[in-house]
Design a protein around this motif. Structure first.
Motif, short mmCIF file in Angstrom:
data_model
loop_
_atom_site.label_atom_id
_atom_site.label_comp_id
_atom_site.label_asym_id
_atom_site.label_seq_id
_atom_site.Cartn_x
_atom_site.Cartn_y
_atom_site.Cartn_z
N LYS A 136 16.40 -21.05 -33.68
CA LYS A 136 17.57 -21.90 -33.95
C LYS A 136 18.79 -21.40 -33.18
N LYS A 137 18.99 -20.07 -33.17
CA LYS A 137 20.12 -19.50 -32.43
C LYS A 137 19.98 -19.76 -30.93
N ALA A 138 18.76 -19.55 -30.41
CA ALA A 138 18.53 -19.75 -28.98
C ALA A 138 18.70 -21.22 -28.59
N THR A 169 21.51 -23.53 -25.57
CA THR A 169 21.01 -24.17 -24.35
C THR A 169 21.15 -25.68 -24.42
N ASP A 170 21.43 -26.27 -23.27
CA ASP A 170 21.42 -27.73 -23.18
C ASP A 170 20.32 -28.20 -22.23
N ASN A 171 19.47 -27.28 -21.78
CA ASN A 171 18.36 -27.64 -20.89
C ASN A 171 17.28 -28.35 -21.69
N ARG A 172 16.89 -29.53 -21.24
CA ARG A 172 15.95 -30.32 -22.03
C ARG A 172 14.60 -29.63 -22.15
N ASP A 173 14.10 -29.03 -21.07
CA ASP A 173 12.77 -28.42 -21.15
C ASP A 173 12.77 -27.23 -22.11
N VAL A 222 10.65 -26.89 -25.76
CA VAL A 222 9.79 -25.75 -26.08
C VAL A 222 10.24 -25.11 -27.40
N TYR A 223 11.51 -24.85 -27.56
CA TYR A 223 12.00 -24.22 -28.79
C TYR A 223 11.73 -25.10 -30.01
N ALA A 224 11.91 -26.40 -29.86
CA ALA A 224 11.68 -27.30 -31.00
C ALA A 224 10.22 -27.27 -31.42
N ARG A 265 2.93 -32.51 -37.50
CA ARG A 265 2.00 -32.69 -36.39
C ARG A 265 2.69 -33.36 -35.21
N GLY A 266 2.00 -33.34 -34.08
CA GLY A 266 2.50 -34.03 -32.91
C GLY A 266 3.42 -33.18 -32.05
N PHE A 267 3.57 -33.59 -30.81
CA PHE A 267 4.39 -32.89 -29.84
C PHE A 267 5.79 -33.47 -29.83
N ILE A 268 6.80 -32.64 -29.99
CA ILE A 268 8.19 -33.09 -30.03
C ILE A 268 8.72 -33.24 -28.59
N ARG A 269 9.12 -34.45 -28.22
CA ARG A 269 9.63 -34.71 -26.89
C ARG A 269 11.15 -34.87 -26.85
N ASN A 270 11.74 -35.17 -27.98
CA ASN A 270 13.19 -35.42 -28.02
C ASN A 270 13.83 -34.64 -29.16
N PRO A 271 14.04 -33.34 -28.96
CA PRO A 271 14.62 -32.52 -30.02
C PRO A 271 16.10 -32.84 -30.26
#
Length: 227
Positions: free
Chosen positions: A161-163, A167-171, A175-177, A221-227
């Motif tokens: 959460k802190k990291a 960051t505002d980098n989408r990739d 990953v963090y989400a 479940r599922g892959f998060i694409r839009n955190p």
């Protein structure tokens, strides 16, 4: 718990926890559940997003999270060898996938990977000390080992959460989400096993409210694409 009682209880525990820990299922949901020419879809997706400029803070936290995911993997692998409870083996495998996701970003941005390819050996001194402490605690008893697992997942969620806030980098955010989602599922798994042994877990890093909101809700479940 007496050994005979534990032996009778264990099969029911493993069956009940199958959706949470991957017992008997093809557990690739953290990568989106499919492949792209042999590469897990989530890794392919992150790798092929546009690069964005990295700040020094973003670099520092990527390197730290790479080793923190290794910490989780190595502690669980070590505790599995001690207690032979499948939850440790299965979540260790999941942590390897978490390491892989951060590893994709490290490679993508040309950073020097801090990971040393030996179980229990770390570049970061703080993480090394934490590994030693957590393994020693988890080897005291099976219940202590399960509480160590819950504590690691709490720590992961807190640090991610802190990291993510830095960051505002989408990739990186994707990953963090997805790592946080996995850690929430792992926290659910460890606390569920503890409750079936008749033990409760008190959060050390999360607020009671946030902890309860996680463990009282279903697996994600599922892959998060839009955190």
């Amino acid at each position: 718990m007496e050994l005979k009682k534990f032996a009778k209880t264990l099969p029911g525990i493993l069956f009940a926890l199958a959706p949470l820990t991957g017992f008997g299922i093809n557990n690739f949901h953290s990568y989106g559940g499919m492949y792209h020419y042999g590469t897990p879809y989530g890794l392919y997706y992150v790798e092929n997003l546009p690069k964005q400029r990295l700040s020094e803070k973003e670099k520092e936290e990527l390197l730290y999270m790479r080793e923190e995911e290794k910490l989780a993997r190595d502690v669980y692998s070590t505790l599995y060898r001690k207690w032979r409870l499948p939850i440790f083996r299965n979540i260790a495998r999941s942590e390897q996938r978490h390491m892989d996701m951060v590893g994709v970003l490290i490679k993508k941005y040309g950073l020097k990977d801090p990971v040393i390819d030996r179980v229990g050996v770390f570049t970061n001194k703080h993480i090394q000390e934490l590994y030693n402490k957590l393994v020693a605690e988890g080897e005291k008893s099976l219940i202590d080992a399960l509480k160590v697992g819950a504590l690691i997942e709490e720590l992961d969620i807190t640090d991610l959460k802190k990291a993510m806030a830095n960051t505002d980098n989408r990739d990186i955010r994707i990953v963090y989400a997805n790592l946080m989602k996995g850690s929430r599922n792992h926290l659910r798994a460890f606390t569920r096993v503890l409750s079936r042994f008749g033990y409760s877990y008190e959060p050390k890093y999360l607020s009671v409210g946030e902890f309860e909101s996680i463990v009282s809700t279903p697996i994600e479940r599922g892959f998060i694409r839009n955190p």
